[in-house]
Design an enzyme around this catalytic site. Structure first.
Site, mmCIF file in Angstrom:
data_model
loop_
_atom_site.group_PDB
_atom_site.id
_atom_site.type_symbol
_atom_site.label_atom_id
_atom_site.label_comp_id
_atom_site.label_asym_id
_atom_site.label_seq_id
_atom_site.Cartn_x
_atom_site.Cartn_y
_atom_site.Cartn_z
ATOM 1 N N GLU A 248 -12.862 -40.159 21.918
ATOM 2 C CA GLU A 248 -13.653 -39.075 22.509
ATOM 3 C C GLU A 248 -12.790 -37.997 23.159
ATOM 4 O O GLU A 248 -13.176 -36.824 23.184
ATOM 5 C CB GLU A 248 -14.638 -39.636 23.540
ATOM 6 C CG GLU A 248 -15.752 -40.490 22.966
ATOM 7 C CD GLU A 248 -15.362 -41.944 22.767
ATOM 8 O OE1 GLU A 248 -16.206 -42.725 22.278
ATOM 9 O OE2 GLU A 248 -14.205 -42.311 23.093
ATOM 10 N N PHE B 291 -25.342 -52.118 30.031
ATOM 11 C CA PHE B 291 -24.223 -52.094 29.095
ATOM 12 C C PHE B 291 -23.830 -50.651 28.789
ATOM 13 O O PHE B 291 -24.662 -49.824 28.446
ATOM 14 C CB PHE B 291 -24.598 -52.821 27.802
ATOM 15 C CG PHE B 291 -23.523 -52.782 26.754
ATOM 16 C CD1 PHE B 291 -22.319 -53.437 26.942
ATOM 17 C CD2 PHE B 291 -23.719 -52.064 25.586
ATOM 18 C CE1 PHE B 291 -21.319 -53.396 25.977
ATOM 19 C CE2 PHE B 291 -22.720 -52.018 24.610
ATOM 20 C CZ PHE B 291 -21.521 -52.688 24.810
ATOM 21 N N GLN B 292 -22.558 -50.355 28.928
ATOM 22 C CA GLN B 292 -21.975 -49.037 28.693
ATOM 23 C C GLN B 292 -22.660 -47.951 29.526
ATOM 24 O O GLN B 292 -22.838 -46.819 29.078
ATOM 25 C CB GLN B 292 -22.005 -48.678 27.201
ATOM 26 C CG GLN B 292 -21.023 -49.512 26.384
ATOM 27 C CD GLN B 292 -20.806 -48.996 24.980
ATOM 28 O OE1 GLN B 292 -21.668 -48.346 24.412
ATOM 29 N NE2 GLN B 292 -19.647 -49.302 24.405
ATOM 30 N N LYS C 237 -31.252 -42.443 26.401
ATOM 31 C CA LYS C 237 -31.659 -42.732 25.023
ATOM 32 C C LYS C 237 -33.165 -42.575 24.832
ATOM 33 O O LYS C 237 -33.619 -42.108 23.776
ATOM 34 C CB LYS C 237 -31.221 -44.158 24.652
ATOM 35 C CG LYS C 237 -31.262 -44.440 23.149
ATOM 36 C CD LYS C 237 -30.587 -45.758 22.819
ATOM 37 C CE LYS C 237 -30.555 -46.003 21.325
ATOM 38 N NZ LYS C 237 -29.868 -47.279 20.981
ATOM 39 N N MET D 160 10.815 -32.858 30.204
ATOM 40 C CA MET D 160 10.607 -32.058 31.408
ATOM 41 C C MET D 160 10.781 -32.902 32.666
ATOM 42 O O MET D 160 11.363 -32.441 33.666
ATOM 43 C CB MET D 160 9.215 -31.425 31.391
ATOM 44 C CG MET D 160 8.964 -30.451 32.535
ATOM 45 S SD MET D 160 10.051 -29.000 32.473
ATOM 46 C CE MET D 160 9.104 -27.911 31.417
#
Length: 597
Positions: free
Chosen positions: A58, A120-121, A170, A489
């Site tokens: 993602e 969940f999630q 959802k 760097m």
């Protein structure tokens, strides 16, 4: 229509031609709606009207959407699932907020009734993203979904652009709804503030005050930031600078807002800016700041920034930026393009003229005596030579995306940027791993241009999984990895400010065979360059290849980025290195740094 169908219909109504995202349970209704929309709206050329590009994760999806937005000026869109899908999007959202990039991230969420139960999630997206985004919506009332989506796009692109996150449970995605085709939320406070800024005009009195200050100066300098690019004000800036003969320096984010090959251009200023740009800022007596926020990378020590300036003027669309770091003597809150056009017209009307020939001669001397340079007879490949070769072959017409680190600064210093939106980099956040996914998004936005990711070996590791995304979609993205076997760097800072104690940065990362990795991901052209004599021929072949190409360049591990203004130092204390003459003896910082690199 279902809520998910409405999401997709509005994405189509917004004129989007590509989406980026990774699927998951809580966003599946929207993904199914995308599939059905594409099946129901076939195009004559056989391509899908709303292609959904699937990355490795993602973060990659959101950086692709951000790269699309940066290269096109349009809103980029990413679709991610709940929980880890949303939290993987946090870094790109914050990155886009810091650099004022218009982005809409649609997150799936657990059903409304499960929110707050550690389902969940599940993740508290609105709380997490609230500190990172321009605005966050949690849609719990399905009847507001359509209006919320349109409003999200309006907020993302208007005023000072930024990312907007829409968290959609959802059950809201599955809800049966009536599509009305026009609704937006009132958001009266935002619209009121936006109207005040967008309708603000410069009065004759304000214009007169500005030109009185400009007329009293002998060494004026325009300090242009990323706001010039965001506002599409590069044309007005060019006209204004030329009309009154004022030299221009830009920030890292402002690169491309003013043609770097223009005689009035002094390129980038700041921590790793050109020595002549920094010296010009030290010498000027009037600073005109345009869409620039006086950030720490430019200003360093605020009370010693532009020490000879008798006046500072500032134009910005965000009132919070006015006088935030440096007190200003004249300011205007409004659209940059309109403000510059108004000042230009007023100056022409009153016949404003100022003899700046002495200042021009002084600036030309600075550019001549303190030109960018590096070791040109080394037995090792110097990274700046590679950038110069790419610039020469592309004539500075390519889109350049970068990761973050030394390679980023070398690209900013040694490439010509003639137009805005050809320079894509993570400025304020400095996010390693930005370059490759951003280049992918940019290639979708500008299929007519060559897109090159100039990356570092450490930075590209962060999102190296996106190499496969390049070949999966047959994108002609060109990837250059400047390999100095570690965090260059960080090592440079440790060498300068920590007495060479290379804690955790001298990793000597030699185990990764980047060529085999690229070949495994489907790159037909993948080569390693380690001979300085082969630079031009190899890069010409690399850029000419018709398709994705990967070039690893083994560079001098001791090459540094110079000039450098150390933490807590002023431009007068700038370290110019061995190859750029300093007009004063540089003073290196001692002890502990006062800020992060």
């Amino acid at each position: 229509m279902t809520g998910a169908d409405i999401v997709v219909q509005i994405l189509a109504d917004e004129g989007l031609d590509v989406l980026f995202g990774y699927s998951g349970g809580a966003i599946l209704p929207v993904y199914d709606a995308v599939f059905r929309f594409n099946a129901e709206h076939p195009r004559d050329d056989g391509n899908e009207p709303l292609p959904l590009i699937v990355p490795a994760n993602e973060q990659g999806a959101c950086f692709m959407a951000a790269g699309y937005a940066r290269a096109s000026g349009r809103v980029g869109v990413a679709l991610v699932t709940s929980g880890p899908g949303a939290t993987n999007a946090v870094t790109p959202v914050r990155d886009s907020m810091a650099d004022s990039i218009p982005l809409v991230v649609v997150c799936g969420q657990v059903p409304t009734g499960a929110i707050g139960t550690d389902a969940f999630q599940e993740a508290p997206v609105s709380q997490i993203m609230g500190a990172c985004a321009k605005h966050v919506f949690l849609v719990t009332d399905a009847s507001t979904l359509e209006a919320t989506l349109r409003t999200a796009f309006h907020i993302a692109r208007s005023g000072r652009p930024g990312p907007v996150v829409i968290d959609i449970p959802k059950d809201v995605q599955n809800a049966p709804l009536i599509f009305e085709g026009s609704r937006e939320l009132p958001v009266r406070g935002y619209r009121s503030r936006l109207h005040a800024v967008e309708s603000a005009t410069l009065t004759d009195a304000a214009c007169a005050a500005f030109f009185a200050t400009l007329g009293a100066s002998e060494r004026p300098l325009i300090y242009a930031g990323g706001g010039i690019v965001s506002a599409g004000a590069s044309g007005p800036l060019r006209d204004f600078a030329h009309a009154f003969g004022i030299p221009v320096v830009t920030t890292l984010m402002g690169i491309g807002g003013f043609d770097t090959t223009d005689p009035l251009a002094l390129h980038m200023l700041g921590m790793h800016g050109a020595a002549y740009a920094n010296y010009a800022m030290d010498d000027c007596d009037f600073v005109f700041a345009l869409g620039a926020r006086f950030d720490d990378r430019v200003v360093g020590v605020p009370d010693q920034f532009a020490p000879r300036a008798r006046a500072i003027a500032q134009v910005d669309i965000d009132p919070a930026e006015i006088g935030k770091v440096k007190a200003v003597d004249w300011h205007h809150v409004g659209s940059l393009d309109q403000a510059l056009d108004r000042l230009l017209a007023y100056g022409a009307r009153i016949g404003f003229r100022r003899d700046l020939s002495a200042w021009h001669a002084h600036v030309a001397g600075l550019k001549r005596h303190h030109a960018m340079n590096f070791s040109r007879d080394s037995d090792s490949i110097q990274p700046c030579a590679v950038i110069e070769a790419i610039n020469r072959i592309t004539n500075g017409r390519a889109i350049i995306s970068t990761g973050v680190g030394q390679h980023q600064m070398w690209a900013a210093q040694y490439f010509d940027f003639r137009e805005p939106r050809h320079w894509l980099t993570s400025g304020s956040m400095g996010t390693m791993g930005f370059g490759l996914p951003a280049a992918i998004g940019a290639q979708f936005a500008r299929p007519d241009l060559t897109v090159i990711d100039i990356d570092g070996d450490a930075s590209i590791r962060m999102n190296i999984g996106e190499l496969e995304t390049v070949t999966t979609y047959g994108l002609p993205v060109k990837v250059v990895v400047l390999n100095n076997s570690g965090d260059g760097m960080v090592r440079q800072w440790q060498k300068l400010f920590f007495k060479g104690r290379f804690s955790a940065s001298d990793k000597s990362l030699h185990k990764k065979d980047f060529i085999k990795a690229a070949q495994a991901d489907g790159f037909e052209w993948a080569q390693r360059l380690d001979d300085p004599r082969a630079i031009d021929a190899t890069i010409a072949d690399f850029l000419a290849f018709d398709g994705p190409a990967f070039l690893e360049v083994v560079i001098d591990p001791d090459a540094g980025v110079y000039p450098m203004v150390g933490p807590g130092a002023t431009y007068a204390q700038m370290i110019t290195g061995d190859w750029i003459p300093s007009r004063d003896t540089p003073v290196e910082a001692t002890g502990q740094p006062t800020g992060m690199f």
